[in-house]
Design an enzyme around this catalytic site. Structure first.
Site, PDB file in Angstrom:
ATOM      1  N   ASP A 100       0.860  -1.183   0.000  1.00  0.00           N
ATOM      2  CA  ASP A 100       0.000   0.000   0.000  1.00  0.00           C
ATOM      3  C   ASP A 100       0.899   1.235   0.000  1.00  0.00           C
ATOM      4  OD1 ASP A 100      -2.066   1.875   0.435  1.00  0.00           O
ATOM      5  OD2 ASP A 100      -3.172   0.455   1.684  1.00  0.00           O
ATOM      6  N   ASP A 201      -2.746   4.807  -3.088  1.00  0.00           N
ATOM      7  CA  ASP A 201      -3.701   5.543  -2.267  1.00  0.00           C
ATOM      8  C   ASP A 201      -4.063   6.891  -2.882  1.00  0.00           C
ATOM      9  OD1 ASP A 201      -5.035   5.828   0.451  1.00  0.00           O
ATOM     10  OD2 ASP A 201      -3.728   7.590   0.480  1.00  0.00           O
ATOM     11  N   GLU A 252      -6.826   3.625  -5.878  1.00  0.00           N
ATOM     12  CA  GLU A 252      -7.974   4.092  -5.099  1.00  0.00           C
ATOM     13  C   GLU A 252      -8.462   5.374  -5.758  1.00  0.00           C
ATOM     14  OE1 GLU A 252      -9.134   5.112  -0.477  1.00  0.00           O
ATOM     15  OE2 GLU A 252      -7.332   6.019  -1.339  1.00  0.00           O
ATOM     16  N   HIS A 316     -10.508  -1.248   5.395  1.00  0.00           N
ATOM     17  CA  HIS A 316     -10.105  -0.542   6.610  1.00  0.00           C
ATOM     18  C   HIS A 316     -10.774   0.812   6.768  1.00  0.00           C
ATOM     19  CE1 HIS A 316      -7.638   0.995   3.382  1.00  0.00           C
ATOM     20  NE2 HIS A 316      -7.318   2.032   4.119  1.00  0.00           N
ATOM     21  N   ASP A 317     -11.423   1.300   5.720  1.00  0.00           N
ATOM     22  CA  ASP A 317     -12.094   2.605   5.772  1.00  0.00           C
ATOM     23  C   ASP A 317     -13.606   2.504   5.879  1.00  0.00           C
ATOM     24  OD1 ASP A 317      -9.880   4.288   5.701  1.00  0.00           O
ATOM     25  OD2 ASP A 317      -9.798   4.343   3.520  1.00  0.00           O
TER      26      ASP A 317
END
Length: 551
Positions: A100, A201, A252, A316-317
């Site tokens: 990531d 990201d 993302e 995770h969000d």
């Protein structure tokens, strides 16, 4: 959906939020050694790619998404030797590793930013976004994801810097070629180590608006994304880095639509392999079957023959899928299996977020002090500061708090769910004694057992990867029925997303003819029933079935 074969299209990705996965040193925070310790478990699922959230050196203001050294490992996570071993051990088990990477911003403790803010004429001043204020106020009325303003005054130099997220996360200036070359150099460092994939990201934010002018509606922060120059940057990144390695890249991409999203993954454009869009996870607060089906249809049509998408309902969000989009009470196991069936049979690469495979649920902590989510905490402070009742504000923020998915993994029913021998960095979900890996391993009908069957099915069924997609259920608010067809194989997937039995009638009589000989491939419930001569079939609450049509 492009049918051009590629190993990454056949991937099933397991996401590890390492700080909540497994703690080996008793400090209450998960670590890379904990991931290594559980690699055999991860491999037992049948997944092919391991995605690990950021572990670079960081002050940890936003759980690692504020990087202060791209070439070092966060001390909480471990050492570079731990990472090297994780990579080696992952490969030894026939899996690949996805890293990531945060490229839109750094930490305000990064040496680049420390230099940039030192004086207005520092050579790295233009590595970040600096603007003069306007009449004693910030340059514009733009908001950030985490704060009422995306501008922070640096009193020493008298200018404001831009931060699309927390104040401690200043945005890089991608218009500066020196910045881009440093990012490419960093990516090559990790790829040369043997990393197999990059989750990139906040990519939609790299290019900044042409003009720094007030937004008509500052709360609609789309103006932070998809600005001119973005695709130029991604095509350059592909030329300079991606095309030189046999890797998987996933971006993302906030506020991507089917029309704009295909530009990132069109195989003729040489940008990314695949993307995450958020028309479901961000923009659909609770389950809406008709809306979900429309989203899936439009994306399938847009990507057909051009590129590949991704399928996920939580990470995770976002709140855990069985709590947000299923029924985490009387139908927890049934709805967890149904959502899994849907994600793994719709077009695109399926992602599994740690704990999803045992049906872990979202958590509700009692006080704001129990929460660690910086976005939630800042919003709580903002709303209470405007006069909101603290208890009511907390209740309103709990359902979609990012901490719903960040509570530690449940390994067994021992103290702290087998996550740590210390004090967990964030509280354990109290239901860990009922929902944990050890218990699931002993139940042949568990959610975990079903995930293993589903993933094994995908590994031997190209129709799940490359098959054409046709929705035959229309606007039914509870039933989702669709076909996948590839190379002479035809599957029909039937899903009843509801708490009552539902009868589905096939729109085409030919499908119901016995000459097609429907064979049950996999189902969430024990059943031997197929549909009758009239082409109708009854599905129980949260039941899913996959049939193959034999000629």
């Amino acid at each position: 959906m492009s049918r051009k074969p590629a190993w990454w299209k056949e991937s099933v990705v397991y996401q590890v939020y390492w700080r909540s996965f497994r703690d080996t040193d008793g400090d209450g925070i998960g670590d890379l050694k904990g991931v290594i310790e559980k690699l055999d478990y991860i491999r037992s699922l049948g997944v092919t790619m391991l995605w690990v959230n950021p572990f670079n050196e960081s002050p940890d203001k936003d759980n690692g998404y504020d990087v202060s050294d791209y070439y070092a490992i966060m001390k909480k996570a471990g050492t570079m030797a731990d990472f090297d071993r994780l990579l080696t051990e992952t490969h030894a088990r026939g899996m690949k590793l996805m890293m990531d990477v945060v490229v839109n911003h750094t930490s305000d403790r990064h040496p680049w930013f420390i230099e940039s803010r030192s004086t207005r004429n520092n050579p790295k001043r233009d590595w970040y976004i600096w603007q003069d204020g306007k009449d004693g106020e910030p340059p514009t009325n733009w908001r950030s994801y985490f704060n009422p303003s995306c501008w922070e005054l640096d009193e020493a130099t008298g200018q404001y810097y831009m931060h699309s997220f927390a104040t401690e996360q200043p945005d890089l200036n991608w218009a500066n070629p020196e910045v881009r070359e440093e990012i490419y150099k960093m990516l090559r460092f990790w790829l040369d180590k043997g990393v197999d994939g990059l989750r990139l990201d906040a990519l939609a934010l790299l290019a900044k608006p042409d003009k720094y002018a007030d937004a008509e509606n500052p709360r609609d922060i789309r103006y932070l994304t998809h600005n001119p120059g973005l695709h130029d940057y991604l095509q350059e990144m592909n030329r300079e880095v991606f095309r030189h390695y046999d890797i998987m890249t996933v971006g993302e991409i906030a506020f991507a639509t089917p029309e704009t999203g295909v530009l990132f993954v069109d195989e003729e454009r040489n940008e990314l392999n695949t993307l995450f869009h958020f028309e479901v996870a961000d923009e659909m607060p609770e389950w809406d079957m008709v809306r979900f089906k429309r989203i899936q249809m439009l994306w399938a049509e847009s990507l057909k023959g051009r590129g590949f998408g991704s399928q996920f309902l939580n990470n995770h969000d976002h709140t855990r899928q069985v709590s947000r989009y299923g029924n985490d009470k009387e139908y927890r196991e049934e709805s967890a299996k149904l959502l899994a069936t849907m994600i793994h049979t719709l077009p695109g690469i399926p992602y599994i977020y740690q704990g999803e495979e045992i049906g872990m649920t979202g958590v509700r902590y009692e006080t704001i002090g129990d929460y660690q989510d910086i976005a939630m905490i800042n919003k709580y402070v903002e709303e209470v500061g405007k006069g909101g009742d603290p208890a009511a504000v907390l209740r309103s923020l709990q359902p979609l708090s990012r901490d719903n998915s960040r509570s530690p993994m449940h390994w067994d029913d021992s103290t702290n769910a087998g996550f740590t021998k210390g004090t967990p960095w964030i509280k354990i979900n109290p239901n860990y004694r009922e929902i944990n890996v050890e218990r699931a391993e002993q139940d042949p009908n568990s959610v975990l057992a079903f995930y293993r069957k589903l993933i094994a099915l995908r590994s031997r069924s190209p129709v799940m990867v490359y098959g054409d997609f046709t929705d035959i259920s229309g606007d039914d608010a509870h039933l989702y029925v669709y076909m996948r067809e590839y190379d002479g194989t035809k599957w029909i997937v039937l899903l009843n997303h509801g708490e009552s039995p539902r009868i589905f009638t096939f729109p085409e009589a030919a499908i119901a003819q016995k000459t097609h000989n429907p064979v049950l491939v996999l189902g969430t419930h024990e059943t031997s029933e197929t549909w009758n001569d009239e082409g109708t079939i009854e599905l129980r609450p949260y039941e899913a079935r996959i049939y193959e049509m034999k000629e």
